[in-house]
Write a protein that holds these residues in place. Structure first.
Motif, PDB file in Angstrom:
ATOM      1  N   LEU A 106      -5.413   5.618   9.973  1.00 36.04           N
ATOM      2  CA  LEU A 106      -5.737   5.159  11.221  1.00 36.04           C
ATOM      3  C   LEU A 106      -4.405   5.231  12.062  1.00 36.04           C
ATOM      4  N   ILE A 108      -1.672   3.378  11.631  1.00 39.98           N
ATOM      5  CA  ILE A 108      -1.064   2.111  11.685  1.00 39.98           C
ATOM      6  C   ILE A 108       0.348   2.386  11.470  1.00 39.98           C
ATOM      7  N   LEU A 140      -1.958  -2.824  15.916  1.00 41.59           N
ATOM      8  CA  LEU A 140      -3.175  -3.111  16.300  1.00 41.59           C
ATOM      9  C   LEU A 140      -3.526  -1.974  17.400  1.00 41.59           C
ATOM     10  N   GLY A 143      -4.482   1.376  16.171  1.00 38.64           N
ATOM     11  CA  GLY A 143      -5.888   1.262  15.391  1.00 38.64           C
ATOM     12  C   GLY A 143      -7.065   1.322  16.393  1.00 38.64           C
ATOM     13  N   HIS A 147      -9.795   4.551  16.795  1.00 36.43           N
ATOM     14  CA  HIS A 147     -11.308   4.129  16.855  1.00 36.43           C
ATOM     15  C   HIS A 147     -11.833   4.638  18.283  1.00 36.43           C
ATOM     16  N   THR A 256      -7.985  -2.211  10.174  1.00 34.40           N
ATOM     17  CA  THR A 256      -6.738  -2.237  11.187  1.00 34.40           C
ATOM     18  C   THR A 256      -5.969  -3.435  11.140  1.00 34.40           C
ATOM     19  N   SER A 259      -4.258  -3.715   7.855  1.00 35.40           N
ATOM     20  CA  SER A 259      -3.216  -2.779   7.558  1.00 35.40           C
ATOM     21  C   SER A 259      -1.896  -3.308   8.371  1.00 35.40           C
ATOM     22  N   ALA A 260      -2.445  -3.792   9.915  1.00 29.25           N
ATOM     23  CA  ALA A 260      -1.373  -4.124  10.619  1.00 29.25           C
ATOM     24  C   ALA A 260      -0.565  -5.428  10.128  1.00 29.25           C
TER      25      ALA A 260
END
Length: 344
Positions: A106, A108, A140, A143, A147, A256, A259-260
């Motif tokens: 992603l 991140i 964030l 991510g 998307h 997200t 992970s963030a």
């Protein structure tokens, strides 16, 4: 979102017996308890279980209490980061149907790093608290961008999502190198942060990211039945009343957030989000409800043991946990892959 929490009717996934789940739960709980004990026992000054018990019950001299209590924040952060990374990896592998998917897809890590570099170079940000918030914002935002790019035009399958993450990560990596190498102060800040570590951080880092981690965890739990349905294919999931697009979108949001939160709190730590889901599937099978539950136990266990190894190997110095996870996680992943191949 109501359809996401609807229980899927029928045998959406192969289920294992209660005895198998019970044995796996006992194993995971015992290993997690050992990891927690080891995390507060080992450091530059080794302490015995009896000494730890004295401190926990309010005894021990001032020096002993200081030594043991200084390990509480890194242990708590290890639990949070391991849980977040493990569940994020489970979600990514379920959404993309790619067993090699992990939170780094992603972007991140790259987003958090780029945000820290930009804030340090152009806004004069400094200190741990500022670093955490800038890392969280960058993670964030990246991510969300991945998307949006990966689903632009109303389409977007797993391949497009992975490509979007790779492209944005490459762009951000070029930006990081250009700024960090031209500004020594920025490079020093970035060098300290870019290798994930549980040390040197307090409970304030935990409280800062906890709401985001809690939101991601709650969303992951709600999505588990939908992920089980999607494992049979998008058409079958739709026939069961599950919206594949909604599950994927919400799953990416949850991954997200998780992970963030982990990356902002302890820096980028590789391999946990890749290895832990494989290990858990060996124990409990393909049911995402069980995977999320057991990943919440196995993720912290792996990360805490890796942190302990890093503290013991170079005592009184320590090896960053982000380096150790690759050495600890690689054999575990190979074992899991061999088990899966043998069971196929």
């Amino acid at each position: 979102m109501t359809t996401l929490s609807r229980t899927v009717q029928g045998p959406a996934v192969a289920r294992r017996g209660p005895a198998r789940y019970l044995a796996a739960a006992v194993l995971c709980l015992v290993l997690l308890a050992l990891a927690l004990l080891a995390s507060v026992m080992f450091g530059s000054r080794p302490t015995s279980p009896a000494e730890v018990l004295r401190v926990v019950t309010g005894g021990g001299d001032d020096y002993l209490r200081t030594v043991v209590e200084s390990r509480y924040p890194r242990t708590a952060l290890g639990v949070l980061a391991g849980l977040c990374l493990g569940i994020a990896g489970t979600l990514m592998q379920g959404i993309t149907r790619n067993p090699l998917a992990e939170p780094g897809l992603l972007g991140i890590n790259a987003g958090a790093s780029a945000s820290i570099v930009a804030a340090t170079a152009f806004l004069g940000a400094s200190g741990q608290r500022e670093t955490i918030w800038w890392a969280l914002v960058g993670a964030l935002v990246t991510g969300v961008l991945v998307h949006l790019v990966g689903t632009a035009g109303g389409g977007g399958g797993p391949v497009r999502l992975v490509l979007a993450g790779a492209v944005l990560s490459a762009i951000l990596a070029a930006f990081i190198q250009a700024v960090a190498l031209s500004r020594p102060k920025v490079f020093d800040t970035y060098r300290y942060w870019v290798v994930g570590s549980l040390g040197g951080r307090g409970f304030d880092a935990l409280w800062a990211v906890l709401p985001f981690a809690a939101a991601g965890l709650l969303l992951a739990v709600v999505l588990a039945p939908g992920l089980n349905a999607m494992a049979m294919g998008d058409d079958k999931a739709a026939s069961l009343g599950i919206s594949p697009a909604r599950v994927k979108g919400a799953g990416l949001l949850a991954a997200t957030l998780l992970s963030a939160a982990a990356t902002a709190a302890v820096g980028p730590i590789a391999f946990v989000g890749l290895a832990v889901p494989h290990l858990v599937r060996v124990l409990v099978g393909a049911d995402f409800r069980m995977q999320i539950l057991f990943t919440a136990l196995a993720g912290p266990t792996l990360l805490l043991f890796a942190d302990v190894v890093g503290r013991v190997l170079l005592r009184p110095e320590e090896l960053m946990v982000g380096v150790v996870t690759a050495f600890v996680g690689a054999p575990a992943l190979l074992f899991a892959v061999r088990r899966m191949r043998g069971a196929a």
